[in-house]
Design a protein around this motif. Structure first.
Motif, PDB file in Angstrom:
ATOM      1  N   UNK A  16      14.791   0.518  57.254  1.00 51.74           N
ATOM      2  CA  UNK A  16      14.616   1.808  57.916  1.00 51.74           C
ATOM      3  C   UNK A  16      14.894   1.681  59.406  1.00 51.74           C
ATOM      4  N   UNK A  49       2.762  13.711  52.645  1.00 52.47           N
ATOM      5  CA  UNK A  49       4.148  13.276  52.414  1.00 52.47           C
ATOM      6  C   UNK A  49       4.995  13.520  53.662  1.00 52.47           C
ATOM      7  N   UNK A  50       4.871  14.732  54.227  1.00 52.91           N
ATOM      8  CA  UNK A  50       5.661  15.062  55.418  1.00 52.91           C
ATOM      9  C   UNK A  50       5.289  14.158  56.585  1.00 52.91           C
ATOM     10  N   UNK A  63       6.668   2.283  50.144  1.00 55.05           N
ATOM     11  CA  UNK A  63       7.574   2.100  49.011  1.00 55.05           C
ATOM     12  C   UNK A  63       8.199   0.713  49.047  1.00 55.05           C
ATOM     13  N   UNK A  86       7.592   6.139  57.852  1.00 53.07           N
ATOM     14  CA  UNK A  86       8.337   6.227  56.592  1.00 53.07           C
ATOM     15  C   UNK A  86       8.188   4.992  55.703  1.00 53.07           C
ATOM     16  N   UNK A 104       6.669  10.671  56.273  1.00 51.58           N
ATOM     17  CA  UNK A 104       8.105  10.581  56.508  1.00 51.58           C
ATOM     18  C   UNK A 104       8.432  10.707  57.988  1.00 51.58           C
ATOM     19  N   UNK A 105       7.634  11.524  58.697  1.00 48.23           N
ATOM     20  CA  UNK A 105       7.938  11.737  60.110  1.00 48.23           C
ATOM     21  C   UNK A 105       7.465  10.543  60.946  1.00 48.23           C
ATOM     22  N   UNK A 106       6.265  10.045  60.643  1.00 47.72           N
ATOM     23  CA  UNK A 106       5.692   9.037  61.527  1.00 47.72           C
ATOM     24  C   UNK A 106       5.714   7.605  60.986  1.00 47.72           C
ATOM     25  N   UNK A 141       4.445   6.488  48.375  1.00 52.68           N
ATOM     26  CA  UNK A 141       4.928   6.709  49.742  1.00 52.68           C
ATOM     27  C   UNK A 141       3.861   6.310  50.758  1.00 52.68           C
ATOM     28  N   UNK A 162      17.937   3.496  61.386  1.00 54.50           N
ATOM     29  CA  UNK A 162      17.687   4.357  62.533  1.00 54.50           C
ATOM     30  C   UNK A 162      18.435   3.882  63.767  1.00 54.50           C
ATOM     31  N   UNK A 194       1.078  17.709  52.754  1.00 56.73           N
ATOM     32  CA  UNK A 194       1.134  17.460  54.198  1.00 56.73           C
ATOM     33  C   UNK A 194       1.278  15.964  54.459  1.00 56.73           C
TER      34      UNK A 194
END
Lengths: 268, 320, 448
Positions: free
Chosen positions: C429, C408-409, C367, C416, C412-414, C363, C433, C406
């Motif tokens: 992506x 990973x989160x 990916x 991905x 994904x938020x900033x 990630x 979006x 942390x």
């Protein structure tokens, strides 16, 4: 009895309590441009999805007489098997592989029916390389056929509606189909694109010998293109005939042509 | 034949003797699984996603309960009214902390992604990250070894059923479980919030056109599911003790329960939990204790193979 | 009125900055315990600390400073944010053609290869030499394997460790290090374990994947999560077969007997380094060819729009199972390398932590992007080895997992699509979006 390509007998499709197709019987002759019309919600797209293995009707039979006129039963087959048998389609709101280029979109269609060959792909053996060359050539040829050679490297999401429609046709043709199902090909296109599209559809049939089955709201386009029509209403067939016969059929005028749907749809 | 026949007979005999004993334990476990499964099912209903961080909501409820019990219970074991009072406090605190952590997870790991219409894979990864972050942080802050929770009662046998003793602990779980389930069922069936949840579960777009506040509904779903998960964490901790990794296995089983009953279906989660608890408990007769978790996993795979929609089917939208 | 709203937003932004920095302070602060559950939290702010080496102070001071700087940067970023929002149109720019970038790519690849070859002669610290094999080389192998599953096919596999364990135990079995008699009755060289381990891991992948992949994508995630645990339970409890928690007997090192050539990979890490490098290069070549082959394009098609892919004759189930099996067999292969290199294997080394660690590499790197995943693996693994080698004050080895979760989160938020995104992935992506395309819809789509 003429040479049939699709033979649909007494097909009924239900979703829970809702009957989407009710005892539908129809057929398409080989090499024919056939249209299915009807008001919104009449079951046209359900019919398409049943013909391509996306939906599985509960009753009736759908026989496809593909290559060598060998009869194949569609019901119970998955969509990818139906495609392999020789049925290609486009979607109502065209569904491209949006992040890929026009070229890649068509190429995926061109190479999907060969075996998987992971090992070959990882080693890039001679057979794999030959396969790539064949698909590239075929893709180029098809892009030329639909007039999109100059847009080969454009990401498909940034193409115009008309281009997307043509690209979707090319992608369908890349699978070497016997019949091409077009779900509202003219939706969202402008008048000049519509004329191009009509010509392209005729060219597909005349030059490639692929039978055409289309759903369309644009009456002018349907009447000029189709050789024969079925009219669907409330999930059932209410009329069948040539464009002239349909125009003067009182049941059709009553159920469909008389309504304002035609006017509104034509403007879109 | 003889060998296997004998094996089977002797085990069936054990089963006959131990059935009610194992059944009672299984039902108690089943209630806990059901409470956690509800959290999965509710979130699945509105977001169509598995909330991978739910195990940590359970864990946080367990730790919250532990600290409250530790603070409130002196050297003498409480009894009578004090016991009831302590258990209610524990459940409430577990539930509140569970709901708080669930809200935090929703705000941090889910909402920014919803704002961007992120692909589904992103949600799963973000939730896994949240789960991993939370349980390892708990390990750092609260130590990495298991510790038993001070007991608010002497765990004695209250009555027997077909000769099998029913302990006070099981009775507590049973009563708490029944109250929570009936309450939840009523909330979803009768209140405005429940109607919102059902509407979003059925069709989020239409629901928002009809005036349902999607953000609020999703937040409330996490709160309700988190409260039940946290309360279950407290009850689980009372019996088994608390440790930072305590959420993993029960959550996996609760998910199995949710799938078994039909994910997205509240009553299914309950029934699935009970069924899984009992089957798992009875399987002790046939497999070594070390392989108990394998049984639950086997059930999960079997359900997915044979009837992926579960016993009652997926239908949060249609009925409670 | 407008003023108060504006202030509110600023205040909220400031409070968020403080909250984020406070969490970081706790993450990096001292540990607590069950007896003193608040010690970790209070200590994170009240402990003595230096203000970036300038003067002695209390810990919350430098962190408050960081929060203020963070807030300032954030506000600045937002004020020129409009310029940065051209995302979709940028994503849609036509890709450079393959011939244009080929020489550059080859050049970069050769430079990297050269650096990789001379590296063990530059770094002579035994800690780092061992780390380069065990913690970096093998992890790159695992990461590019998981990338096939997560990046190419868009499936989430949380039990990658299971296949790694299968590979390692197969090696032990083939070489005769298990209590059960070896596969062919003779103790063989670990080299022979490679095809067997690949085959068994692949079979396990197919058996687990085929039924699960028919269903919604996230079921695969949870089933693999469970499978990872189950494998450890079996390894721990089947004393007669695996040796239980005591681990296996000694697994021999790789050795080569080809006519006059006799070579034994021993305890020193350098020979293993080169062997691993060869394996990594082979897998990299194979997977990048795979990505740009028919198979790679089919995966992209399925990821973007499964219905359309099926309509052109792609069988999604077949391709997904295949991706899953390729990932599994790569992990199995890595298991062989580890088993032979480390001599003993124990069930306790095959944990959930491990699976998540590999997922983080994929990630973080991006990916679907092979280059990204390799660089991601190098960066993260080097970083975590550095923390292990010379830990900052108060750092415990297991704190790493907090950071990884942390990360990973945050990714994904900033970001991905990862550090070095794959072009296709980033486009997908962005398009998803913008409400176009159907990327990864598989996961939420209803079964027809």
């Amino acid at each position: 009895m003429s040479d049939k390509i699709f033979d649909v007998q007494n097909v009924t499709l239900r979703f829970g309590g809702v009957v989407s197709l009710n005892d539908v019987s129809l057929h398409q002759n080989r090499g024919e441009i056939l249209a299915v019309i009807g008001p919104n919600g009449a079951g046209k797209t359900s019919l398409f999805n049943s013909l391509t293995g996306v939906y599985q009707p509960q009753e009736g039979t759908i026989t496809f007489l593909g290559r060598d006129a060998k009869p194949i039963s569609i019901i119970g087959k998955k969509a990818h098997r139906v495609s392999a048998a020789g049925v290609a389609r486009t979607f109502q709101a065209s569904r491209m592989f949006s992040a890929l280029t026009a070229f890649e979109n068509v190429k995926i269609g061109a190479e999907s029916h060969r075996g998987i060959g992971v090992l070959g792909a990882m080693l890039r053996g001679p057979a794999t390389r030959r396969g790539e060359k064949t698909s590239d050539a075929k893709t180029e040829e098809l892009l030329k056929f639909v007039g999109m050679t100059d847009k080969a490297n454009v990401i498909s999401a940034s193409l115009s509606y008309g281009d997307r429609r043509r690209l979707e046709i090319a992608r369908g043709l890349a699978t070497d189909p016997q019949v091409l199902l077009l779900d509202e090909p003219a939706a969202g296109t402008n008048p000049s694109e519509k004329i191009q599209l009509t010509e392209l559809i005729r060219k597909v049939r005349n030059e490639m010998g692929v039978s055409i089955l289309l759903i369309e709201h644009d009456m002018k386009l349907v009447m000029s293109l189709a050789e024969r029509l079925y009219v669907l209403n409330f999930g059932g067939v209410i009329a069948e005939g040539t464009p002239d016969e349909i125009r003067s059929n009182p049941a059709v005028i009553d159920a469909y042509l008389g309504s304002s749907t035609v006017e509104t749809e034509e403007r879109t | 034949m003889g060998g296997f026949g004998h094996y089977l007979l002797s085990h069936l005999d054990t089963m006959r003797r131990e059935f009610w004993f194992l059944f009672v334990g299984g039902v108690a476990n089943g209630f806990l699984y059901g409470m956690v499964a509800v959290g999965y099912t509710l979130v699945y209903g509105v977001l169509r996603l598995i909330n991978f961080a739910h195990s940590e909501i359970f864990m946080s409820g367990g730790f919250a309960g532990y600290f409250v019990m530790k603070a409130m219970i002196g050297p003498t074991v409480p009894s009578g009214f004090a016991t009831v009072y302590l258990i209610v406090i524990g459940i409430v605190v577990g539930g509140v902390v569970g709901a708080a952590i669930a809200t935090l997870v929703e705000r941090v790991a889910y909402r920014p992604l919803r704002r961007r219409h992120a692909p589904a894979l992103a949600y799963l990864i973000s939730a896994i990250g949240a789960s991993y972050f939370l349980f390892n942080l708990a390990g750092k802050e609260f130590g990495r070894y298991s510790i038993s929770v001070p007991q608010p009662y002497v765990n004695h046998t209250v009555f027997t059923i077909f000769g099998a003793p029913v302990q006070l602990y099981y009775l507590v779980i049973l009563i708490a479980g029944v109250i929570m389930f009936v309450g939840l069922d009523r909330i979803v069936a009768k209140t405005k919030l429940g109607r919102g949840i059902r509407a979003v579960a059925q069709d989020a777009e239409t629901a928002s056109l009809m005036g349902v506040n999607i953000d609020r509904t999703i937040a409330m779903t996490f709160i309700v599911g988190g409260a039940l998960g946290g309360a279950a964490g407290f009850l689980f901790g009372l019996g088994t003790g608390v440790v930072f990794t305590m959420g993993f296995t029960p959550a996996l089983k609760a998910f199995t329960a949710a799938v078994l009953g039909g994910i997205g279906n509240l009553r299914g989660a309950m029934i699935g939990g009970l069924l899984l608890g009992v089957v798992e408990s009875l399987s002790v007769v046939f497999v070594q204790a070390a392989y108990i978790d394998v049984v639950a996993f086997g059930i999960l795979v079997a359900v997915l193979l044979i009837r992926p929609t579960g016993i009652l089917g997926e239908r949060l939208g249609r009925a409670a | 009125m407008m003023m108060t709203i504006f202030q509110n937003l600023s205040v909220r932004r400031f409070l968020s900055s403080v909250a984020v920095v406070a969490v970081i302070a706790v993450m990096t602060g001292p540990a607590g315990s069950t007896e003193a559950p608040t010690a970790g939290f209070t200590g994170s702010f009240s402990e003595k600390s230096s203000f970036f080496g300038l003067f002695e102070t209390i810990r919350w001071v430098p962190f408050l400073f960081i929060a203020v700087v963070f807030f300032a940067v954030w506000t600045l970023w937002l004020s020129r944010g409009e310029q940065l929002k051209g995302g979709v149109s940028k994503a849609l720019a036509a890709p450079r053609s393959a011939t244009q970038r080929r020489p550059v790519r080859w050049g970069i690849t050769l430079v990297f290869l050269f650096v990789a070859i001379i590296l063990p002669h530059v770094i002579s610290d035994p800690f780092w030499q061992a780390a380069m094999v065990e913690q970096i080389g093998v992890y790159i192998l695992l990461a590019i394997g998981l990338n096939v599953v997560v990046g190419f096919a868009g499936l989430l596999d949380l039990g990658f460790v299971a296949f790694y364990a299968i590979g390692a135990y197969t090696t032990a079995w083939v070489t005769g290090a298990l209590p059960t008699p070896p596969l062919f009755g003779i103790h063989m060289d670990p080299f022979f374990a490679i095809p067997i381990a690949i085959l068994i891991a692949m079979l396990a992948g197919i058996i687990l994947g085929a039924p699960t992949l028919r269903l919604r994508g996230d079921y695969l995630a949870i089933v693999t999560l469970g499978f990872g645990e189950i494998i450890t339970i079996f390894a721990n409890n089947l004393y007669g077969i695996t040796g239980g928690s005591q681990g296996t007997a000694v697994i021999p090192h790789f050795s080569l007997h080809l006519g006059p050539i006799k070579y034994l990979w021993g305890l020193t890490p350098v020979p293993y380094y080169y062997l691993t490098l060869v394996f990594v290069v082979l897998f990299l070549a194979a997977f990048s060819l795979l990505e740009h082959s028919r198979v790679g394009r089919a995966w992209t098609a399925i990821r973007e729009d499964e219905v359309a892919a099926e309509s052109v004759g792609i069988n999604p189930l077949k391709y997904k199972v295949m991706a899953f099996a390729i990932g599994a067999s790569t992990a199995g292969f890595a298991g062989v390398v580890t088993a032979s290199q480390s001599n003993n294997i124990f069930p306790s080394s095959f944990t959930l932590q491990f699976s998540i660690n590999i997922l983080v590499l994929v990630i973080f790197g991006g990916m679907g992007s092979i280059v990204g995943v390799v660089l991601g693996a190098i960066v993260i693994q080097t970083g975590s080895m550095f923390l292990l080698h010379s830990p900052p004050a108060g750092y415990q080895p297991s704190d790493l997992y907090i950071y990884l979760g942390a990360l990973l989160m945050v990714m994904m938020i900033f970001r991905p699509a990862g550090l070095i995104p794959s072009r296709r992935r980033r486009r997908e992506i962005r398009l998803s979006e913008a409400g176009e395309g159907h990327a990864d819809e598989v996961l939420t789509g209803e079964q027809p």
